[in-house]
Design an enzyme around this catalytic site. Structure first.
Site, mmCIF file in Angstrom:
data_model
loop_
_atom_site.group_PDB
_atom_site.id
_atom_site.type_symbol
_atom_site.label_atom_id
_atom_site.label_comp_id
_atom_site.label_asym_id
_atom_site.label_seq_id
_atom_site.Cartn_x
_atom_site.Cartn_y
_atom_site.Cartn_z
ATOM 1 N N CYS A 56 -5.120 62.030 36.019
ATOM 2 C CA CYS A 56 -4.144 61.328 36.849
ATOM 3 C C CYS A 56 -4.555 61.423 38.319
ATOM 4 O O CYS A 56 -4.952 62.487 38.793
ATOM 5 C CB CYS A 56 -2.765 61.959 36.667
ATOM 6 S SG CYS A 56 -1.494 61.191 37.675
ATOM 7 N N HIS A 86 5.252 62.647 39.265
ATOM 8 C CA HIS A 86 4.156 62.439 38.305
ATOM 9 C C HIS A 86 4.605 61.551 37.137
ATOM 10 O O HIS A 86 3.884 60.630 36.745
ATOM 11 C CB HIS A 86 3.595 63.761 37.774
ATOM 12 C CG HIS A 86 2.713 63.542 36.586
ATOM 13 N ND1 HIS A 86 1.391 63.169 36.688
ATOM 14 C CD2 HIS A 86 3.000 63.542 35.260
ATOM 15 C CE1 HIS A 86 0.899 62.954 35.474
ATOM 16 N NE2 HIS A 86 1.855 63.181 34.590
ATOM 17 N N GLN A 116 23.133 40.630 22.311
ATOM 18 C CA GLN A 116 23.535 41.751 21.460
ATOM 19 C C GLN A 116 23.374 41.350 19.990
ATOM 20 O O GLN A 116 22.738 40.353 19.692
ATOM 21 C CB GLN A 116 24.988 42.154 21.787
ATOM 22 C CG GLN A 116 25.158 42.789 23.171
ATOM 23 C CD GLN A 116 24.642 44.234 23.237
ATOM 24 O OE1 GLN A 116 24.252 44.824 22.228
ATOM 25 N NE2 GLN A 116 24.628 44.809 24.437
ATOM 26 N N CYS A 148 -0.999 65.514 41.089
ATOM 27 C CA CYS A 148 -2.142 66.023 40.311
ATOM 28 C C CYS A 148 -3.358 66.304 41.198
ATOM 29 O O CYS A 148 -4.238 67.079 40.816
ATOM 30 C CB CYS A 148 -2.477 65.041 39.196
ATOM 31 S SG CYS A 148 -1.153 64.981 37.966
ATOM 32 N N CYS A 166 -2.431 60.751 40.852
ATOM 33 C CA CYS A 166 -1.260 60.813 41.724
ATOM 34 C C CYS A 166 -1.389 62.009 42.666
ATOM 35 O O CYS A 166 -2.160 62.932 42.412
ATOM 36 C CB CYS A 166 0.041 60.861 40.916
ATOM 37 S SG CYS A 166 0.603 62.493 40.409
ATOM 38 N N ASP A 187 13.586 49.568 31.641
ATOM 39 C CA ASP A 187 14.103 50.635 32.498
ATOM 40 C C ASP A 187 14.511 51.780 31.587
ATOM 41 O O ASP A 187 14.829 51.557 30.410
ATOM 42 C CB ASP A 187 15.355 50.196 33.265
ATOM 43 C CG ASP A 187 16.591 50.323 32.398
ATOM 44 O OD1 ASP A 187 16.772 49.474 31.504
ATOM 45 O OD2 ASP A 187 17.366 51.289 32.557
ATOM 46 N N ASP A 218 23.023 47.126 36.602
ATOM 47 C CA ASP A 218 23.629 46.831 35.302
ATOM 48 C C ASP A 218 25.083 46.417 35.536
ATOM 49 O O ASP A 218 25.541 46.363 36.676
ATOM 50 C CB ASP A 218 23.499 48.026 34.354
ATOM 51 C CG ASP A 218 24.201 49.261 34.886
ATOM 52 O OD1 ASP A 218 24.852 49.190 35.938
ATOM 53 O OD2 ASP A 218 24.091 50.327 34.244
ATOM 54 N N SER A 219 25.812 46.160 34.463
ATOM 55 C CA SER A 219 27.149 45.579 34.609
ATOM 56 C C SER A 219 28.248 46.628 34.656
ATOM 57 O O SER A 219 29.391 46.328 34.957
ATOM 58 C CB SER A 219 27.431 44.663 33.422
ATOM 59 O OG SER A 219 27.575 45.454 32.248
ATOM 60 N N ASP A 256 28.955 43.069 29.153
ATOM 61 C CA ASP A 256 28.907 42.893 27.702
ATOM 62 C C ASP A 256 29.512 44.110 27.019
ATOM 63 O O ASP A 256 29.734 45.137 27.649
ATOM 64 C CB ASP A 256 27.449 42.731 27.229
ATOM 65 C CG ASP A 256 26.596 43.959 27.567
ATOM 66 O OD1 ASP A 256 26.950 44.688 28.527
ATOM 67 O OD2 ASP A 256 25.594 44.197 26.889
ATOM 68 N N GLY A 309 29.106 48.090 31.939
ATOM 69 C CA GLY A 309 29.578 48.110 30.550
ATOM 70 C C GLY A 309 29.073 49.322 29.779
ATOM 71 O O GLY A 309 29.849 50.030 29.139
ATOM 72 N N PHE A 310 27.776 49.572 29.875
ATOM 73 C CA PHE A 310 27.192 50.654 29.086
ATOM 74 C C PHE A 310 27.844 51.993 29.409
ATOM 75 O O PHE A 310 28.154 52.775 28.506
ATOM 76 C CB PHE A 310 25.676 50.720 29.318
ATOM 77 C CG PHE A 310 24.990 51.731 28.447
ATOM 78 C CD1 PHE A 310 24.723 51.444 27.113
ATOM 79 C CD2 PHE A 310 24.635 52.979 28.936
ATOM 80 C CE1 PHE A 310 24.109 52.379 26.293
ATOM 81 C CE2 PHE A 310 24.020 53.925 28.125
ATOM 82 C CZ PHE A 310 23.751 53.620 26.802
HETATM 83 ZN ZN LIG Z 1 -0.068 62.950 38.240
#
Ligand SMILES: [Zn+2]
Length: 379
Positions: A306, A337, A191, A311, A308, A268, A94-95, A148, A97-98
């Site tokens: 799930c 997870h 914006q 899990c 993963c 994101d 990111d820039s 920005d 700015g935020f």
């Molecule tokens: Zn999982």
């Protein structure tokens, strides 16, 4: 050849969502895509190997934080952020700015830039479009963001108008100051808050500058979901179809699906990692707070649907115990997870676009997750 290009694969006949591929100097990724956030050049508790294992194709890092610590000169000396953190896939920064607007005290905004106090040391600093570009050129991500202004929600119309116009002038300065356009793609940020005419003005200004990609900023800052969805409905059609579109700071499962339906390609958010460290999980049947006493003797996985590795191998009871004892391993398991869950969700979204059934998928997902209930939580 620009550093970043977008290849359109197909549009979902049922929903209008787009399936595509974003090509970068560090490889390509299919869209719509969720990007895990690695604020300080690490996705908290995850190794790059973990991230690859769960299917993360691109991560985000924060310019403001890395500028302050360890300093972009050190990262440049290391050979850039990819080498510094041992991540060879795409990175977006990111820039700054935020964070300047959300973390620091005593901001003073002028045409030149923003004066603020470092939230760690109190030292007075000045961030300008040129400085943000220099820091991002030093960090070396594949995708950089224009500097920005991020007005709070709600903001008065007159303030927002002046801010949008300044952000357009800053965007032009960013393009001029960007020193590595063949190696790093710079995205402009639309914006305008909830004001349709200002979103239009902002989009037109930025599109005329011909960025390789566009972000929509200033959403998910406290406004109701229908305000965000409406803003997307009138903003995305103003953006060029042959460039990627990135909705900043959005990561709740419902918003990922609803944003995709409105033509967004990239998302994101710190949400999945932040709530994981609090013991809150996203599962196929909704939100699960593993700290709760009812899981003390629950030896089932976090999410029975799930696949993963968390899990497959660990129980709610064990993870609850670790989280309650503040054991780092517990936060590793919950973080893994949650990120896997959102990456898998986006894979399902892409599959549903392929099959022209994203609205049906939305309905099934919302029903199972509990978003259709009157007392539904945000995630
Ligand atoms: Zn999982």
């Amino acid at each position: 050849m620009p550093a970043i290009t977008y290849e359109h694969i197909k549009t979902c006949k049922q929903s209008g969502a787009r399936l595509g591929i974003v090509h970068t100097p560090h490889g390509s990724f299919e869209t719509p895509m969720f990007m895990p956030v690695g604020t300080l050049a690490t996705v908290k508790t995850m190794s790059p190997e973990d991230l690859k294992d769960m299917g993360a194709k691109i991560i985000l890092s924060n310019t403001y934080h890395l500028w302050l610590r360890p300093g972009s000169d050190i990262i440049k000396e290391a050979g850039g952020l990819h080498k510094f953190m041992n991540w060879d896939r795409p990175i977006l920064t990111d820039s700054g700015g935020f964070q300047v607007f959300s973390l620091s005290d005593l901001r003073k905004i002028s045409e030149e830039g923003v004066e603020f106090r470092n939230h760690l040391s109190g030292e007075k600093l000045f961030l300008t479009p040129e400085k943000s570009m220099q820091v991002q050129n030093d960090l070396g991500p594949d995708i950089m963001m224009a500097f920005d202004e991020c007005p709070p929600y709600p903001a008065e119309y007159e303030y927002m108008k002046a801010s949008v116009e300044r952000t357009s002038r800053w965007a032009e300065r960013c393009l001029k100051a960007h020193a590595r356009p063949d190696e790093q793609g710079l995205f402009g940020i639309v914006q305008g808050g909830e004001y349709e005419d200002l979103r239009k003005q902002s989009a037109e200004d930025l599109v005329s500058l011909d960025f390789p990609g566009y972000a929509i900023g200033g959403l998910s800052v406290g406004e109701p979901k229908d305000v965000m969805n409406r803003a997307l409905e009138y903003t995305t059609p103003l953006l060029p179809a042959d460039k990627p579109r990135y909705l900043m700071g959005v990561g709740s499962p419902d918003s990922l699906i609803d944003g995709s339906i409105r033509g967004i390609d990239m998302f994101d958010c710190v949400l999945p990692t932040r709530i994981a460290r609090n013991g809150t999980l996203m599962t196929s049947s909704g939100r699960l707070v593993v700290r709760n006493a009812k899981y003390a003797r629950d030896f089932r996985p976090l999410d029975e649907n799930c696949n993963c590795h968390v899990c497959q191998n660990y129980s709610r009871a064990y993870i609850r115990h670790l989280v309650k004892c503040d054991e780092t391993f517990g936060f590793r398991l919950t973080t893994y997870h949650n990120l896997h869950f959102l990456l898998k969700l986006m894979e399902n979204v892409r599959q549903a676009i392929r099959e022209d059934r994203l609205l049906d998928y939305r309905e099934e997902f919302f029903e199972a997750y509990g978003f259709n209930k009157p007392d539904a939580k945000n995630f």
